[in-house]
Write a protein that holds these residues in place. Structure first.
Motif, PDB file in Angstrom:
ATOM      1  N   GLU A 113      64.661  29.297  22.287  1.00 49.20           N
ATOM      2  CA  GLU A 113      64.011  29.022  20.915  1.00 49.20           C
ATOM      3  C   GLU A 113      63.650  27.708  20.697  1.00 49.20           C
TER       4      GLU A 113
ATOM      5  N   HIS B 262      59.714  39.937  17.470  1.00 51.33           N
ATOM      6  CA  HIS B 262      58.941  39.181  16.233  1.00 51.33           C
ATOM      7  C   HIS B 262      58.782  37.608  16.865  1.00 51.33           C
ATOM      8  N   ALA B 263      58.631  37.403  18.119  1.00 46.40           N
ATOM      9  CA  ALA B 263      58.345  35.843  18.491  1.00 46.40           C
ATOM     10  C   ALA B 263      56.925  35.752  18.081  1.00 46.40           C
ATOM     11  N   CYS B 264      56.621  34.632  17.534  1.00 51.97           N
ATOM     12  CA  CYS B 264      55.601  34.251  16.781  1.00 51.97           C
ATOM     13  C   CYS B 264      54.260  34.202  17.626  1.00 51.97           C
TER      14      CYS B 264
ATOM     15  N   ARG C  10      63.270  25.610  17.925  1.00 55.43           N
ATOM     16  CA  ARG C  10      63.986  25.198  16.559  1.00 55.43           C
ATOM     17  C   ARG C  10      65.353  24.507  17.152  1.00 55.43           C
TER      18      ARG C  10
ATOM     19  N   LEU D  44      63.817  25.342  24.175  1.00 53.29           N
ATOM     20  CA  LEU D  44      62.586  25.213  24.852  1.00 53.29           C
ATOM     21  C   LEU D  44      61.717  26.272  24.092  1.00 53.29           C
ATOM     22  N   SER D  45      60.248  26.066  24.466  1.00 53.23           N
ATOM     23  CA  SER D  45      59.347  26.969  24.203  1.00 53.23           C
ATOM     24  C   SER D  45      59.072  28.069  25.317  1.00 53.23           C
ATOM     25  N   VAL D  46      58.719  29.251  24.859  1.00 59.18           N
ATOM     26  CA  VAL D  46      58.588  30.237  26.066  1.00 59.18           C
ATOM     27  C   VAL D  46      58.198  29.498  26.987  1.00 59.18           C
TER      28      VAL D  46
ATOM     29  N   LEU E  62      68.566  25.629  15.370  1.00 57.37           N
ATOM     30  CA  LEU E  62      68.982  27.234  15.516  1.00 57.37           C
ATOM     31  C   LEU E  62      69.891  27.205  16.981  1.00 57.37           C
TER      32      LEU E  62
ATOM     33  N   TYR F 238      70.600  36.923  16.207  1.00 57.12           N
ATOM     34  CA  TYR F 238      71.164  38.250  15.983  1.00 57.12           C
ATOM     35  C   TYR F 238      71.128  39.234  17.056  1.00 57.12           C
TER      36      TYR F 238
ATOM     37  N   ALA G  21      53.786  33.757  21.273  1.00 61.10           N
ATOM     38  CA  ALA G  21      54.900  33.560  22.214  1.00 61.10           C
ATOM     39  C   ALA G  21      55.247  34.948  22.736  1.00 61.10           C
TER      40      ALA G  21
ATOM     41  N   GLY H 209      62.116  33.459  21.487  1.00 63.61           N
ATOM     42  CA  GLY H 209      61.772  33.421  20.217  1.00 63.61           C
ATOM     43  C   GLY H 209      63.151  33.880  19.411  1.00 63.61           C
ATOM     44  N   ALA H 210      64.201  33.570  19.843  1.00 64.01           N
ATOM     45  CA  ALA H 210      65.791  34.253  19.393  1.00 64.01           C
ATOM     46  C   ALA H 210      65.876  33.891  18.101  1.00 64.01           C
ATOM     47  N   GLY H 211      65.260  32.888  17.283  1.00 63.73           N
ATOM     48  CA  GLY H 211      65.899  32.587  15.911  1.00 63.73           C
ATOM     49  C   GLY H 211      67.309  32.213  15.870  1.00 63.73           C
TER      50      GLY H 211
HETATM   51  C1  LIG Z   1      60.392  35.451  13.015  1.00 64.55           C
HETATM   52  S1  LIG Z   1      61.390  34.597  14.036  1.00 64.55           S
HETATM   53  C2  LIG Z   1      62.411  35.799  14.975  1.00 64.55           C
HETATM   54  C3  LIG Z   1      63.723  35.697  15.269  1.00 64.55           C
HETATM   55  C4  LIG Z   1      64.400  36.670  16.027  1.00 64.55           C
HETATM   56  N1  LIG Z   1      64.012  37.089  17.158  1.00 64.55           N
HETATM   57  C5  LIG Z   1      64.654  38.009  14.893  1.00 64.55           C
HETATM   58  O1  LIG Z   1      64.107  38.771  15.046  1.00 64.55           O
HETATM   59  O2  LIG Z   1      65.566  37.894  14.158  1.00 64.55           O
HETATM   60  C6  LIG Z   1      60.493  33.796  15.342  1.00 64.55           C
HETATM   61  C7  LIG Z   1      61.151  32.852  16.034  1.00 64.55           C
HETATM   62  O3  LIG Z   1      60.525  32.415  17.149  1.00 64.55           O
HETATM   63  C8  LIG Z   1      60.481  31.066  17.299  1.00 64.55           C
HETATM   64  N2  LIG Z   1      59.436  30.518  18.113  1.00 64.55           N
HETATM   65  C9  LIG Z   1      58.016  30.646  17.711  1.00 64.55           C
HETATM   66  N3  LIG Z   1      57.289  30.295  18.811  1.00 64.55           N
HETATM   67  C10 LIG Z   1      57.936  30.111  19.755  1.00 64.55           C
HETATM   68  C11 LIG Z   1      57.698  29.713  21.010  1.00 64.55           C
HETATM   69  N4  LIG Z   1      56.507  29.593  21.601  1.00 64.55           N
HETATM   70  N5  LIG Z   1      58.717  29.628  22.027  1.00 64.55           N
HETATM   71  C12 LIG Z   1      60.018  29.781  21.563  1.00 64.55           C
HETATM   72  N6  LIG Z   1      60.584  29.901  20.439  1.00 64.55           N
HETATM   73  C13 LIG Z   1      59.174  30.496  19.310  1.00 64.55           C
HETATM   74  C14 LIG Z   1      60.541  30.457  15.706  1.00 64.55           C
HETATM   75  O4  LIG Z   1      61.056  29.167  15.753  1.00 64.55           O
HETATM   76  C15 LIG Z   1      61.537  31.484  15.344  1.00 64.55           C
HETATM   77  O5  LIG Z   1      62.702  31.304  15.190  1.00 64.55           O
END
Ligand SMILES: C[S@@+](CC[C@H](N)C(=O)[O-])C[C@H]1O[C@@H](n2cnc3c(N)ncnc32)[C@H](O)[C@@H]1O
Length: 293
Positions: free
Chosen positions: A108, A156-158, A110, A134-136, A113, A86, A161, A81-83
């Motif tokens: 990630e 903070h992976a949603c 998206r 990819l998704s996790v 990103l 950072y 995740a 969930g790298a976003g």
């Molecule tokens: C809240 S952001 C946190 C980003 C980063 N880790 C940070 O703290 O700045 C969560 C990220 O997880 C990604 N995400 C959500 N569900 C995911 C999944 N199942 N697999 C991979 N990425 C996922 C979202 O697209 C989003 O970019």
């Protein structure tokens, strides 16, 4: 006249630069591309907070990376969930840049990103960084990742995740797992669904009877179950705070280190907690019986 002490664009920081948030050897242009620093080398409140969070986490991750390097000459880290990555970029810039044969993978969903992070890694000549769209859960089966990974992070992976990141880490036999969970709605929804039945059985259901309590207790019990799950796989677990509450509501930091500890007791406790709070149907999420037997 007041001297301008901001670091120069494109330079790495030396101790002479008067910006305490920026560390020695950090690439200033990278921080600008990540929008942590503005074009004229300044930092706003939001960036300062983000950077503080990432540094705080790095302070926990750095010794784990060093520990891995005590027993072999390379280290792999996967950030789920790298976003905007950072965390990955700052860890790479501060630690991996100086290593050979070591790698950070950012996972990630998206694609924009991922493309942006790939572009940045190329621009700064960080060959040991890859980003996968990819998704996790998909990454757990992907052939693009090694069979074994040393350190797994998820900041903070949603929602679920974080749970998928735990499954990933268990499958990859990660030595260290560093999690800062986001809100998880799945457990709260099961608590809500089974509330009526639970209320008749136990007065403790009062703890999550009101909707706001269902949500809060759902979040807390999710992390409790995650910790037991990790312990039931032989990990030693510590839970602490990432930063002060004024910075983030989602600041629980779970660090698990594989120590091959006895699994039976935490596995039993996990099962018992699931039963006590009426979450038996979630046992496959938190518990893989055949793996811990
Ligand atoms: C809240 S952001 C946190 C980003 C980063 N880790 C940070 O703290 O700045 C969560 C990220 O997880 C990604 N995400 C959500 N569900 C995911 C999944 N199942 N697999 C991979 N990425 C996922 C979202 O697209 C989003 O970019």
């Amino acid at each position: 006249m007041k001297q301008n002490k901001q670091p120069k664009i494109g330079a790495t920081v030396t101790s002479a630069d008067n910006m305490p948030e920026i560390r020695e050897g950090q690439t200033v242009a990278l921080l600008q591309e990540l929008h942590i620093l503005t074009r004229d080398g300044k930092m706003n409140q939001d960036s300062r907070r983000k950077l503080k969070q990432v540094y705080h986490l790095y302070q926990f991750i750095e010794p784990l990376l060093k520990e891995v390097l005590e027993s072999k000459d390379n280290v792999t880290l996967v950030d789920h969930g790298a976003g905007k990555s950072y965390l990955g970029f700052i860890i790479y810039d501060l630690f991996f840049k100086a290593l050979q044969n070591s790698h950070i993978y950012g996972i990630e969903t998206r694609e924009e990103l991922v493309a942006r992070s790939q572009e940045l890694a190329q621009k700064f000549n960080f060959p040991g960084m890859s980003f996968l769209p990819l998704s996790v859960a998909e990454s757990t089966e992907s052939k693009l990742l090694p069979e074994q990974i040393d350190v797994v992070t998820a900041l903070h992976a949603c929602n679920t995740a974080t749970d998928d990141a735990i499954q990933f880490a268990l499958k990859k036999k990660a030595r260290h797992i560093v999690l800062v969970p986001c809100c998880q709605a799945e457990v709260a929804s099961v608590l809500k669904k089974n509330k009526g039945q639970s209320l008749g059985k136990s007065a403790l259901t009062e703890i999550w009877r009101h909707p706001i309590h269902t949500r809060e207790f759902g979040s807390q019990i999710t992390n409790v179950l995650r910790c037991l799950q990790l312990e039931a796989h032989g990990y030693s677990v510590t839970v602490t705070e990432l930063v002060g509450w004024e910075h983030s509501m989602k600041n629980e930091l779970i660090i698990a280190t594989y120590k091959n500890l006895p699994r039976k007791r935490p596995a039993e406790r996990l099962k018992e907690v699931l039963e006590t709070v009426g979450l038996q149907e979630m046992s496959t999420r938190f518990y893989a019986e055949e793996e811990v037997a």
